[in-house]
Design an enzyme around this catalytic site. Structure first.
Site, mmCIF file in Angstrom:
data_model
loop_
_atom_site.group_PDB
_atom_site.id
_atom_site.type_symbol
_atom_site.label_atom_id
_atom_site.label_comp_id
_atom_site.label_asym_id
_atom_site.label_seq_id
_atom_site.Cartn_x
_atom_site.Cartn_y
_atom_site.Cartn_z
ATOM 1 N N ARG A 1 0.824 -1.208 0.000
ATOM 2 C CA ARG A 1 0.000 0.000 0.000
ATOM 3 C C ARG A 1 0.858 1.258 0.000
ATOM 4 N NH1 ARG A 1 -3.448 0.309 4.576
ATOM 5 N NH2 ARG A 1 -4.917 1.394 3.242
ATOM 6 N N GLY A 2 2.000 1.214 -0.684
ATOM 7 C CA GLY A 2 2.844 2.398 -0.808
ATOM 8 C C GLY A 2 3.202 2.972 0.543
ATOM 9 N N GLU A 3 2.992 4.274 0.715
ATOM 10 C CA GLU A 3 3.408 4.915 1.973
ATOM 11 C C GLU A 3 2.554 4.477 3.161
ATOM 12 O OE1 GLU A 3 2.694 9.163 2.421
ATOM 13 O OE2 GLU A 3 1.353 9.081 0.698
ATOM 14 N N ASP B 1 9.117 -4.365 -5.805
ATOM 15 C CA ASP B 1 10.024 -5.484 -6.092
ATOM 16 C C ASP B 1 11.120 -5.580 -5.039
ATOM 17 O OD1 ASP B 1 8.681 -5.771 -8.639
ATOM 18 O OD2 ASP B 1 9.748 -3.948 -9.191
ATOM 19 N N GLY C 1 2.092 1.265 3.883
ATOM 20 C CA GLY C 1 2.641 0.019 4.389
ATOM 21 C C GLY C 1 2.093 -1.221 3.705
#
Ligand code: AMP
Length: 304
Positions: free
Chosen positions: A202-204, A234, A206
């Site tokens: 979920r990107g920033e 990745d 987490g």
């Protein structure tokens, strides 16, 4: 032996609000194997064209990545162009040129076929399946994908997802694949396909790790400087699988620790363009950030 990974080795052209990199080293397998190499042996299955500089191959070799499965064939290397706005969570793909990927027939060196850990990084799901079929008896198989393949090859992708133990994807892709806006319901649908676990990036915000009856949440490390999110997913997967291959501990506790190692690796990668931060990363920095991570979410048990 350690991990076998199939994925892209690429040239990326990336724009973020903080700068632009043209034809820089990228690709799902490049980020994955560099990250995993801090923890485990990694053997790479990928293809590049005649235009791919030897210095990039030497870099992977300097990280002890086995490149016997890296084919060089006539044509141009896979090229991805993308852009990020101030919301660095979502890449906008501007152009994808498959190039040599269209003629790639993965042929695993004999030494790769007894791998215990297999990661099917983001690449054509038909190629993921061909690699999966060549590894004899892996202890753990995980895979990633992205919107490009969800739209263009949904059926082939479904077959891959049915054959792996762990699916690692972005939150937007979990929603796109299932057509379900609620992430918990989307996770349930993907797990129902047959995998045991789903890791949602979920990107920033987490990572969430789901099984049929549990969920674990880890934050992203709060960084002051984020320059280029390319490859964060990745790099996360490389740290996650690398740690599992290193310890062999596939218990719930071991998997949770692996999630934190993955998050630590991703937090370094976004601090600079391309693989620049990974090129100067030291293991002692990984250990220190793991400890900061632990402090970040450590709180007392309920006391009233
Ligand atoms: P991520 O970790 O999701 O940011 O992955 C970024 C990397 O994925 C870039 O270095 C790209 O070269 C690579 N990539 C972009 N599109 C594709 C695609 N359709 N298939 C495989 N790899 C891709």
């Amino acid at each position: 032996m350690g991990i076998v990974v199939v994925g892209t080795v690429a040239f990326d052209t990336v724009e973020t609000p903080f700068g632009r990199g043209e034809n820089v080293l990228g690709g799902s397998a490049t980020y994955f194997s560099t990250s995993a190499s801090f923890f485990s042996d990694v053997s790479l299955v990928a293809v590049v064209g005649e235009d791919f500089p030897e210095e990039h191959v030497s870099f992977l070799q300097s990280r002890n990545v086995d490149t016997a499965g890296l084919q060089r064939i006539p044509g141009k290397t896979f090229h991805w162009s993308g852009r990020y706005g101030y919301d660095l969570n979502e890449a906008q793909t501007l152009d994808t040129q498959l190039n040599v990927l269209m003629d790639f027939k993965p042929e695993l060196p004999e030494s790769y076929r007894d791998a215990e850990y297999l990661f099917l990084a983001n690449i054509d799901p038909d190629l993921q399946m061909q690699v999966l079929e060549q590894v004899r008896k892996p202890k753990l198989v995980a895979c990633d994908t992205m919107n490009f393949w969800i739209s263009s090859k949904p059926e082939a992708l479904k077959k891959v997802l049915q054959k792996v133990d762990i699916v690692v994807i972005n939150e937007g892709e979990a929603r796109q694949f299932t057509g379900e806006a609620n992430l918990v319901k989307a996770a349930r649908q993907i797990i129902a396909l047959g995998c045991k676990r789903l890791v949602v990036k979920r990107g920033e915000y987490g990572v969430l790790m789901f099984t049929a009856d549990s969920v674990f949440a880890a934050p992203a490390y709060p960084l002051e400087e984020v320059f280029d999110p390319t490859g964060a997913g990745d790099t996360f997967a490389g740290g996650f699988m690398g740690y599992l291959a290193n310890t062999g501990d596939l218990s719930e506790e071991g998997l949770r620790q692996a999630i934190v190692f993955g998050s630590v690796m991703a937090s370094f990668n976004v601090e600079d363009f391309s693989l620049n931060r990974m090129k100067r990363l030291q293991y002692s920095e990984i250990q220190a950030r793991y400890s900061s991570f632990k402090a970040l979410t450590n709180f007392r048990d309920i006391s009233i």
